[in-house]
Motif scaffolding. Structure first.
Motif, PDB file in Angstrom:
ATOM      1  N   TYR A  30      -9.585   1.623  -7.275  1.00 47.00           N
ATOM      2  CA  TYR A  30      -8.797   0.746  -8.257  1.00 47.00           C
ATOM      3  C   TYR A  30      -8.161  -0.142  -7.555  1.00 47.00           C
ATOM      4  CZ  TYR A  30      -6.110  -0.325 -12.094  1.00 47.00           C
ATOM      5  OH  TYR A  30      -5.493  -1.178 -13.040  1.00 47.00           O
ATOM      6  N   VAL A  31      -8.724  -1.587  -7.719  1.00 46.67           N
ATOM      7  CA  VAL A  31      -7.940  -2.395  -7.216  1.00 46.67           C
ATOM      8  C   VAL A  31      -6.373  -2.336  -7.687  1.00 46.67           C
ATOM      9  CG1 VAL A  31      -7.726  -5.193  -6.804  1.00 46.67           C
ATOM     10  CG2 VAL A  31      -9.855  -3.920  -6.917  1.00 46.67           C
ATOM     11  N   CYS A  32      -5.210  -2.434  -6.621  1.00 44.54           N
ATOM     12  CA  CYS A  32      -4.117  -2.242  -7.066  1.00 44.54           C
ATOM     13  C   CYS A  32      -3.311  -3.666  -6.597  1.00 44.54           C
ATOM     14  CB  CYS A  32      -3.329  -1.111  -6.625  1.00 44.54           C
ATOM     15  SG  CYS A  32      -3.961   0.498  -7.576  1.00 44.54           S
ATOM     16  N   GLY A  33      -3.770  -4.471  -5.984  1.00 44.74           N
ATOM     17  CA  GLY A  33      -3.188  -5.638  -5.618  1.00 44.74           C
ATOM     18  C   GLY A  33      -4.002  -6.342  -4.665  1.00 44.74           C
ATOM     19  N   GLN A  34      -3.594  -7.362  -3.702  1.00 47.22           N
ATOM     20  CA  GLN A  34      -4.165  -8.138  -2.949  1.00 47.22           C
ATOM     21  C   GLN A  34      -3.383  -8.662  -1.740  1.00 47.22           C
ATOM     22  OE1 GLN A  34      -5.153 -11.614  -5.169  1.00 47.22           O
ATOM     23  NE2 GLN A  34      -3.414 -11.753  -5.895  1.00 47.22           N
ATOM     24  N   ASP A  35      -3.992  -8.842  -0.490  1.00 50.64           N
ATOM     25  CA  ASP A  35      -3.265  -9.164   0.687  1.00 50.64           C
ATOM     26  C   ASP A  35      -2.937 -10.652   0.586  1.00 50.64           C
ATOM     27  OD1 ASP A  35      -5.847 -10.523   1.613  1.00 50.64           O
ATOM     28  OD2 ASP A  35      -6.276  -9.041   2.981  1.00 50.64           O
ATOM     29  N   LYS A  36      -2.457 -11.355   1.499  1.00 49.90           N
ATOM     30  CA  LYS A  36      -2.214 -12.762   1.722  1.00 49.90           C
ATOM     31  C   LYS A  36      -3.570 -13.706   1.557  1.00 49.90           C
ATOM     32  CE  LYS A  36       0.792 -12.035   5.407  1.00 49.90           C
ATOM     33  NZ  LYS A  36       1.432 -12.106   6.743  1.00 49.90           N
ATOM     34  N   LYS A  37      -4.601 -13.396   1.978  1.00 49.85           N
ATOM     35  CA  LYS A  37      -5.987 -13.905   1.558  1.00 49.85           C
ATOM     36  C   LYS A  37      -6.491 -13.986   0.209  1.00 49.85           C
ATOM     37  CE  LYS A  37      -6.358 -14.714   6.505  1.00 49.85           C
ATOM     38  NZ  LYS A  37      -7.274 -14.799   7.668  1.00 49.85           N
ATOM     39  N   GLY A  38      -6.045 -12.711  -0.379  1.00 54.18           N
ATOM     40  CA  GLY A  38      -6.330 -12.722  -1.757  1.00 54.18           C
ATOM     41  C   GLY A  38      -7.710 -11.359  -1.682  1.00 54.18           C
ATOM     42  N   GLU A  39      -7.747 -10.732  -0.377  1.00 55.15           N
ATOM     43  CA  GLU A  39      -8.568  -9.728  -0.499  1.00 55.15           C
ATOM     44  C   GLU A  39      -8.090  -8.386  -1.252  1.00 55.15           C
ATOM     45  OE1 GLU A  39     -11.488  -9.559   0.923  1.00 55.15           O
ATOM     46  OE2 GLU A  39     -11.386 -11.495   1.404  1.00 55.15           O
ATOM     47  N   PRO A  40      -8.950  -7.592  -1.868  1.00 53.15           N
ATOM     48  CA  PRO A  40      -8.558  -6.568  -2.612  1.00 53.15           C
ATOM     49  C   PRO A  40      -7.578  -5.323  -1.883  1.00 53.15           C
ATOM     50  CG  PRO A  40     -10.949  -6.527  -2.574  1.00 53.15           C
ATOM     51  CD  PRO A  40     -10.078  -7.687  -2.004  1.00 53.15           C
ATOM     52  N   ILE A  41      -6.715  -4.747  -2.236  1.00 55.43           N
ATOM     53  CA  ILE A  41      -6.048  -3.437  -1.682  1.00 55.43           C
ATOM     54  C   ILE A  41      -6.124  -2.422  -2.743  1.00 55.43           C
ATOM     55  CG2 ILE A  41      -4.823  -4.784  -0.004  1.00 55.43           C
ATOM     56  CD1 ILE A  41      -2.198  -4.596  -1.430  1.00 55.43           C
ATOM     57  N   TYR A  42      -6.110  -1.249  -2.170  1.00 55.25           N
ATOM     58  CA  TYR A  42      -6.158  -0.092  -3.140  1.00 55.25           C
ATOM     59  C   TYR A  42      -4.949   0.838  -2.693  1.00 55.25           C
ATOM     60  CZ  TYR A  42     -10.775  -2.195  -3.251  1.00 55.25           C
ATOM     61  OH  TYR A  42     -11.665  -3.219  -3.423  1.00 55.25           O
ATOM     62  N   ALA A  43      -4.621   1.849  -3.912  1.00 57.38           N
ATOM     63  CA  ALA A  43      -3.509   2.441  -3.700  1.00 57.38           C
ATOM     64  C   ALA A  43      -4.208   3.831  -2.951  1.00 57.38           C
ATOM     65  CB  ALA A  43      -2.941   3.206  -5.052  1.00 57.38           C
ATOM     66  N   ALA A  44      -3.221   4.531  -1.910  1.00 63.14           N
ATOM     67  CA  ALA A  44      -3.621   5.468  -1.065  1.00 63.14           C
ATOM     68  C   ALA A  44      -2.393   6.405  -1.031  1.00 63.14           C
ATOM     69  CB  ALA A  44      -4.235   5.150   0.073  1.00 63.14           C
ATOM     70  N   SER A  45      -2.724   7.649  -0.618  1.00 69.75           N
ATOM     71  CA  SER A  45      -1.645   8.697  -0.527  1.00 69.75           C
ATOM     72  C   SER A  45      -2.099   9.302   0.618  1.00 69.75           C
ATOM     73  CB  SER A  45      -1.345   9.424  -1.677  1.00 69.75           C
ATOM     74  OG  SER A  45      -2.297  10.302  -2.136  1.00 69.75           O
ATOM     75  N   THR A  46      -0.938  10.014   1.545  1.00 68.68           N
ATOM     76  CA  THR A  46      -1.252  11.055   2.420  1.00 68.68           C
ATOM     77  C   THR A  46      -0.211  12.058   2.581  1.00 68.68           C
ATOM     78  OG1 THR A  46      -1.854  11.196   4.795  1.00 68.68           O
ATOM     79  CG2 THR A  46      -0.163   9.631   4.312  1.00 68.68           C
ATOM     80  N   THR A  47      -0.115  13.044   3.189  1.00 72.09           N
ATOM     81  CA  THR A  47       0.821  13.891   3.394  1.00 72.09           C
ATOM     82  C   THR A  47       1.418  14.012   4.940  1.00 72.09           C
ATOM     83  OG1 THR A  47       0.352  15.087   1.625  1.00 72.09           O
ATOM     84  CG2 THR A  47       1.794  16.322   3.159  1.00 72.09           C
ATOM     85  N   VAL A  48       2.680  13.922   5.278  1.00 73.02           N
ATOM     86  CA  VAL A  48       2.843  13.850   6.880  1.00 73.02           C
ATOM     87  C   VAL A  48       3.881  15.080   6.654  1.00 73.02           C
ATOM     88  CG1 VAL A  48       3.609  12.815   8.955  1.00 73.02           C
ATOM     89  CG2 VAL A  48       2.087  11.706   7.314  1.00 73.02           C
ATOM     90  N   ASP A  49       3.890  15.967   7.725  1.00 72.52           N
ATOM     91  CA  ASP A  49       5.116  16.868   7.847  1.00 72.52           C
ATOM     92  C   ASP A  49       5.557  17.628   6.435  1.00 72.52           C
ATOM     93  OD1 ASP A  49       4.757  16.515  10.487  1.00 72.52           O
ATOM     94  OD2 ASP A  49       6.267  15.138  10.652  1.00 72.52           O
ATOM     95  N   GLY A  50       4.403  17.685   5.609  1.00 70.39           N
ATOM     96  CA  GLY A  50       4.784  18.346   4.343  1.00 70.39           C
ATOM     97  C   GLY A  50       5.505  17.032   3.159  1.00 70.39           C
ATOM     98  N   ARG A  51       5.629  15.871   3.648  1.00 73.30           N
ATOM     99  CA  ARG A  51       6.117  15.121   2.603  1.00 73.30           C
ATOM    100  C   ARG A  51       4.901  13.931   2.240  1.00 73.30           C
ATOM    101  NH1 ARG A  51      10.620  10.540   3.340  1.00 73.30           N
ATOM    102  NH2 ARG A  51      10.693   9.821   1.020  1.00 73.30           N
ATOM    103  N   ASP A  52       4.729  13.883   0.997  1.00 68.72           N
ATOM    104  CA  ASP A  52       3.967  12.745   0.505  1.00 68.72           C
ATOM    105  C   ASP A  52       4.372  11.340   0.548  1.00 68.72           C
ATOM    106  OD1 ASP A  52       2.178  15.012  -0.475  1.00 68.72           O
ATOM    107  OD2 ASP A  52       3.151  15.506  -2.297  1.00 68.72           O
ATOM    108  N   TYR A  53       3.352  10.653   0.789  1.00 70.02           N
ATOM    109  CA  TYR A  53       3.616   9.149   1.005  1.00 70.02           C
ATOM    110  C   TYR A  53       2.560   8.032   0.264  1.00 70.02           C
ATOM    111  CZ  TYR A  53       6.947  10.561   4.773  1.00 70.02           C
ATOM    112  OH  TYR A  53       7.585  11.048   5.621  1.00 70.02           O
ATOM    113  N   GLY A  54       2.922   7.247  -0.424  1.00 70.42           N
ATOM    114  CA  GLY A  54       2.167   6.323  -1.062  1.00 70.42           C
ATOM    115  C   GLY A  54       1.885   5.067  -0.055  1.00 70.42           C
TER     116      GLY A  54
END
Length: 112
Positions: free
Chosen positions: A57-81
Motif C-alpha cells: 500500500y503506497v503511503c507516501g513518496q520520496d523527494k523524487k516522487g517515488e512511492p514509499i510503503y509502510a513497514a514495521s519491525t521489532t528490535v529488542d522486544g520493541r515495535d518500530y514503524g
C-alpha cells in the motif's frame, strides 16, 4: 509525504529522513478496516516479487516522487514503524533518534 511512527511522548510523528529523525507536529494516520490490510513478512531486499499474498500500500513518496510503503519491525522486544521502497532496499526506521535499517520486517499490504 513520509511514513513514520506516531509517538505521544514526542508530541508528533517521528520519521526517518536523510539519516536522522525528524519530528512532524502535523500528520495523518491511516485508518480503516483491519480486514482490508495485512502485514506481510519480508526478509532482505524489498521487491514486489518478495511480497506474497498482497499488494504493498503506497503511503507516501520520496523527494523524487517515488512511492514509499509502510513497514514495521521489532528490535529488542520493541515495535518500530518506518518505511521501505524499491530504492532503500531494506526497511528504514528511527531508533533512539537515529535512522536504522532492518532486513527482517513486515510491509503493509492491501488484501488480495
Amino acid at each position: 509525504m513520509q511514513v513514520g511512527m506516531a509517538i505521544a511522548s514526542k508530541g508528533g510523528l517521528v520519521a526517518p529522513c536523510n539519516g536522522r529523525a525528524v519530528l512532524f507536529r502535523e500528520y495523518e494516520i491511516l485508518c480503516g478496516s483491519v480486514t482490508a490490510f495485512k502485514w506481510i513478512p519480508i526478509q532482505g531486499k524489498f521487491t514486489f516479487k518478495a511480497v506474497v499474498g498482497g499488494k504493498p500500500y503506497v503511503c507516501g513518496q520520496d523527494k523524487k516522487g517515488e512511492p514509499i510503503y509502510a513497514a514495521s519491525t521489532t528490535v529488542d522486544g520493541r515495535d518500530y514503524g518506518g518505511m521501505v521502497s524499491v530504492k532503500t532496499k531494506n526497511m528504514i526506521f528511527v531508533r533512539e533518534g537515529k535512522e536504522e535499517k532492518a532486513v527482517d520486517y513486515f510491509v503493509l499490504c492491501v488484501v488480495d
